[in-house]
Design a protein around this motif. Structure first.
Motif, PDB file in Angstrom:
ATOM      1  N   SER A   2      -4.898  18.453  56.206  1.00 31.53           N
ATOM      2  CA  SER A   2      -5.798  17.576  55.485  1.00 31.53           C
ATOM      3  C   SER A   2      -5.318  17.392  54.062  1.00 31.53           C
ATOM      4  O   SER A   2      -4.394  18.030  53.605  1.00 31.53           O
ATOM      5  CB  SER A   2      -7.180  18.188  55.444  1.00 31.53           C
ATOM      6  N   PRO A 149      -0.749  13.587  60.816  1.00 28.24           N
ATOM      7  CA  PRO A 149      -0.705  14.778  61.650  1.00 28.24           C
ATOM      8  C   PRO A 149       0.584  14.844  62.471  1.00 28.24           C
ATOM      9  O   PRO A 149       1.104  13.805  62.877  1.00 28.24           O
ATOM     10  CB  PRO A 149      -1.912  14.611  62.561  1.00 28.24           C
ATOM     11  N   THR A 150       1.091  16.041  62.687  1.00 27.32           N
ATOM     12  CA  THR A 150       2.328  16.213  63.455  1.00 27.32           C
ATOM     13  C   THR A 150       2.225  15.549  64.820  1.00 27.32           C
ATOM     14  O   THR A 150       3.183  14.936  65.292  1.00 27.32           O
ATOM     15  CB  THR A 150       2.607  17.708  63.691  1.00 27.32           C
ATOM     16  N   ARG A 180       6.113  19.562  57.038  1.00 25.55           N
ATOM     17  CA  ARG A 180       4.692  19.683  57.369  1.00 25.55           C
ATOM     18  C   ARG A 180       3.935  20.396  56.251  1.00 25.55           C
ATOM     19  O   ARG A 180       2.789  20.083  55.970  1.00 25.55           O
ATOM     20  CB  ARG A 180       4.501  20.490  58.660  1.00 25.55           C
ATOM     21  N   GLY A 309      -3.194  22.785  60.608  1.00 25.24           N
ATOM     22  CA  GLY A 309      -3.497  21.890  61.722  1.00 25.24           C
ATOM     23  C   GLY A 309      -2.270  21.099  62.095  1.00 25.24           C
ATOM     24  O   GLY A 309      -1.257  21.195  61.467  1.00 25.24           O
TER      25      GLY A 309
ATOM     26  N   THR B 214      -8.722  18.420  61.689  1.00 28.38           N
ATOM     27  CA  THR B 214      -8.070  19.490  62.442  1.00 28.38           C
ATOM     28  C   THR B 214      -8.402  19.384  63.933  1.00 28.38           C
ATOM     29  O   THR B 214      -7.519  19.476  64.780  1.00 28.38           O
ATOM     30  CB  THR B 214      -8.532  20.861  61.918  1.00 28.38           C
ATOM     31  N   THR B 217      -6.729  16.550  65.911  1.00 27.47           N
ATOM     32  CA  THR B 217      -5.299  16.663  66.181  1.00 27.47           C
ATOM     33  C   THR B 217      -4.937  17.948  66.924  1.00 27.47           C
ATOM     34  O   THR B 217      -3.779  18.302  67.035  1.00 27.47           O
ATOM     35  CB  THR B 217      -4.509  16.630  64.861  1.00 27.47           C
ATOM     36  N   SER B 238      -5.218  13.468  71.241  1.00 29.42           N
ATOM     37  CA  SER B 238      -4.033  14.240  70.872  1.00 29.42           C
ATOM     38  C   SER B 238      -3.384  14.889  72.085  1.00 29.42           C
ATOM     39  O   SER B 238      -2.164  14.929  72.199  1.00 29.42           O
ATOM     40  CB  SER B 238      -4.396  15.309  69.840  1.00 29.42           C
ATOM     41  N   ASN B 265      -6.915   9.522  61.218  1.00 22.42           N
ATOM     42  CA  ASN B 265      -6.671  10.612  60.279  1.00 22.42           C
ATOM     43  C   ASN B 265      -6.634  10.135  58.841  1.00 22.42           C
ATOM     44  O   ASN B 265      -7.130  10.796  57.944  1.00 22.42           O
ATOM     45  CB  ASN B 265      -5.332  11.279  60.618  1.00 22.42           C
TER      46      ASN B 265
END
Lengths: 309, 283
Positions: A2, A149-150, A180, A309, B214, B217, B238, B265
């Motif tokens: 985040s 996000p990954t 990351r 995350g 969080t 994802t 996800s 996101n």
């Protein structure tokens, strides 16, 4: 991951969540002491129950890990291990791939945090101290990337790695993990540098020190606790990561402990539960011990916005 | 030359984040064979994904998972923060440390712990339920029970994060305000409603957003506990990307879903920045 808040709130150790005297004292003025006592007992009992419930999954894992394989899967379940057996731990530690997996976990987590600090710390310092045209744009890019996000980049990064034959490359993996955690590293360092009075920089400047020199020999030593917080949160994030390693480095020689755990769950031969629980405990022990040793930094890291995350 | 300080981190982020994001957009507009673009198809992939049979399930599972876990984790986080606050100084520190433990574990590990607790043949939860005269059934193998059980595991893992942030917000409440409520003859519930709540609500908001990102994802927990099943009951956006990336020939649907995740996101992240800034001003 985040967006971390730039502001830093450092919670103290135990003193920080000290009981607010206001909760007990004004009540004491009006109510008999006996009722305050009853309230305390109630709070204590409630706390004990909460702690027990929260710890139950971990306690059950520990108990299972020291049972023999037959006893682990008896029904109704036996609470206390009898006989007490450490054979599951022996099997984990002497496992065929265990040392490779452990080595990879250590290699990826330490290297990527080192890289993230190396590239992120100067940026964090500059973000706190320098002002120039275009800085806002740069900070916006860093903030924006922290919101990616990954999991959303699995497809394109895999494509990229595939094109350059870098799937299963440890260096590529470390670079990805470093990226990351890089944005949060920059925000952290910025917040910590801001807590150092800029007069210190100016004094060193008058003494003829260059910016780089000031950063390395004056400011960095002053923000050691901050560096420790970044280091620990980064280390835990990468150590605990499954997705990046599993997708970008699926080769058996590149696996980490986390990947090994999932492979065992998915193993079609079924799961040996005492072995599984022992494995899970061994894989978690380093981060849990690190957390216990440095929990004050860990908490200040959480408050500064390091969400994993 | 001040920008040189940023050069290393920018290079890293450009290569690993920005370029792949651009290439994701590009891929989502093409027909793909593995990782080769074969034909430009514009928004056709988006239309296909959104109108596909599974899409509405994907949306509802994702939202139920994120929403359910949020409600549970924030409630437990607030409750434990209030509870720990009312303890003595030393005990509070120790209890906080213990309660933080789940958050340090990886989702893979959390998944394993719960998989074992919820084992339908030998698990202690099955045993406890049978003692209470309840039928536990297949648990994670039951399409109706799987999602709630994964939600419980996710909340167990993440409530400590909410607890720590709420505890910090509680510290910022001026004691005088509680005294004022007492002088006005207010009861405990009034202290909470008029003093505590206004001070922790912004924090709960920003914490909730951070956690929502969080949860949105999160993949490994689902891989371990259910593999997205049974019958897709726990397949979130996800998880779908993970599955498609690993298994599919045509990865453009995965690219489209990745775009959806990315967009969601960024929206959540931007709102988070505003709420977090506000929460900070409030405290």
């Amino acid at each position: 991951m985040s967006a971390p808040t730039a502001e830093l709130v450092v919670i103290g150790d135990d003193a920080s969540i000290a009981p607010k005297s206001s909760t007990a004292q004004p009540a004491q003025d009006r109510t008999p002491i006996r009722r305050v006592g009853a309230r305390k007992v109630l709070v204590a009992v409630l706390c004990a129950v909460v702690v027990l419930v929260v710890l139950a999954p971990i306690i059950w894992a520990i108990l299972t890990s020291v049972k023999n394989e037959v006893q682990a899967v008896t029904y109704p379940p036996v609470f206390w291990p009898d006989p007490f057996s450490v054979s599951a731990f022996k099997r984990v530690l002497t496992g065929q791939n265990f040392l490779v997996e452990l080595f990879n976990s250590v290699l990826y987590s330490f290297s990527s945090v080192a890289v993230a600090l190396l590239v992120g710390a100067p940026a964090g310092y500059a973000a706190a101290r320098l002002s120039f045209k275009g800085k806002d744009a740069i900070m916006l890019v860093i903030l924006a990337t922290s919101m990616i996000p990954t999991v959303a980049l699995l497809v394109p990064i895999y494509g990229l790695l595939d094109r350059f034959a870098l799937v299963n490359s440890a260096i590529a993996l470390i670079t990805i993990e470093a990226a990351r955690i890089a944005p949060q590293t920059v925000w952290f360092i910025q917040a910590f540098v801001k807590t150092v009075p800029s007069e210190i920089d100016r004094a060193a400047e008058i003494d003829g020190a260059s910016r780089l020199r000031i950063f390395v020999s004056v400011v960095l030593p002053l923000i050691k606790p901050g560096l420790a917080a970044v280091f620990i949160l980064g280390l835990i994030t990468v150590w605990n990561d499954y997705l990046t390693v599993a997708v970008f480095a699926p080769d058996a020689t590149r696996r980490t402990l986390q990947v090994a755990i999932v492979n065992q769950v998915l193993d079609s031969n079924g799961i040996s539960w005492s072995y599984m629980m022992a494995f899970v405990l061994v894989a978690s022990a380093p981060v849990v011990l690190m957390f216990l040793a440095t929990q004050r930094w860990f908490v200040s890291g959480l408050l500064a916005g390091g969400v994993k995350g | 030359m001040a920008w040189l300080w940023f050069a290393p981190v920018l290079v890293l982020l450009m290569v690993v984040m920005v370029y792949p994001t651009a290439s994701l957009v590009w891929m989502s507009l093409h027909e793909m064979k593995f990782f080769q673009t074969t034909k430009f198809v514009g928004l056709q992939n988006y239309k296909d994904v959104i109108s596909s049979d599974g899409f509405s399930d994907l949306v509802s599972v994702s939202f139920m998972f994120v929403g359910g876990t949020l409600v549970l984790a924030l409630t437990i986080g607030l409750g434990t923060a209030l509870l720990v606050q009312s303890l003595g100084k030393r005990t509070a520190g120790a209890v906080r440390t213990i309660l933080l433990l789940p958050w340090t574990l990886s989702m893979t590990v959390v998944g394993c712990l719960w998989l074992w607790l919820l084992n339908p043949s030998y698990g202690p939860v099955k045993y406890a339920m049978s003692k209470l005269g309840m039928e536990s059934g297949l648990m994670l193998g039951n399409p109706d029970a799987a999602l709630p059980l994964v939600i419980i595991a996710a909340a167990w893992w993440s409530f400590p994060y909410a607890m720590v942030l709420v505890a910090a917000a509680l510290q910022s409440v001026p004691k005088e305000l509680y005294n004022a409520v007492d002088i006005d003859g207010g009861a405990g519930i009034h202290r909470f409603r008029y003093v505590t709540w206004p001070h922790v609500a912004p924090t709960l908001g920003s914490t909730g957003l951070a956690l929502a990102i969080t949860y949105f994802t999160l993949v490994s927990l689902i891989i371990v506990m259910t593999g997205g099943g049974p019958l897709g009951a726990t397949t979130t956006f996800s998880f779908a990307i993970f599955k498609e990336t690993v298994q599919s020939v045509d990865i453009s649907p995965a690219a489209v879903i990745s775009m959806i995740i990315l967009f969601a996101n960024i929206v959540l992240g931007v709102i988070y920045k505003f709420v977090a800034a506000k929460a900070h001003h409030a405290s």
